[in-house]
Scaffold this motif. Sequence first.
Motif: not given
Length: 261
Positions: A2-6, A153-161
């Motif tokens: 969902f997000m980078k660990q840092m 997938k990062e792109e799917d998560m970005k689209a959801e946000l």
Amino acid sequence: MFMKQMKFLLVALMAVVMSVSVTSCMNGDDNTIVQRSDFVRVVQDFPVYFKNMAGEKLIPASAIAQASETMALIYYQYDRATVAENANSVTITLLAEPSYIKENDVATAPYLTANAPVMTLEPSTAYGAVRGGFFDKNTILLPVAYKIKMYEKEEDMKAELNRHSFELDYDSETGFKDGVLTLRLKHNAQVIESGSGDGQTVERKDNTYEYKAFNLLNVLRLLPSTPTKVSIVIDQNENNDKFGEDNVKDATFSYDYLFKE
């Protein structure tokens, strides 16, 4: 992920009290390296630099790209042995990419119709409760918790946000009384089709929170006096993403306004 660990660690460092920066010195009395996390204002100069709540200038040792947002949460370190007493600027090394925060004006002519609830403005984490507060006399930062659908997938998560939008509204008739400025946070979420062709929508079951910044200047200018407190009202549903009359209730979160004219 969902997000980078840092970025998870960066947000976690701010979890106890929003308005207090987290500071740590590396082990050993002789070690002069200080690590901090701060909410900052992004100054679009060349090169880009930051200003913290105290007005101190934080200059990245390595130039960073121009940013489209005016605020950020940064995690960084500096060598206190190189900072002169009473210095108003510090050269810093960023330990992660800045987490940029979009700053929106409070709406005096609301346009967003809410169709989704907010869970809380005080989300709990393993590091403690997160609470919002004022960055300066005009800008309030709110950790907004709400329901989403998680994707791998990062792109799917970005689209959801990006399907979620938030607006902070002021009602000129009822929004200021006895020194209290009351604002309502509206959440609108685009529906997710199930993909089965049956017209059903996907329920959002996963929790998240992110910082939202709102600028109150245009509202403060309309008030007959300086407020003593700012109250934020949300359509609260902590259990699911339902927004029906039987599912949500008004919940109020108050913040002292300590700034004077």
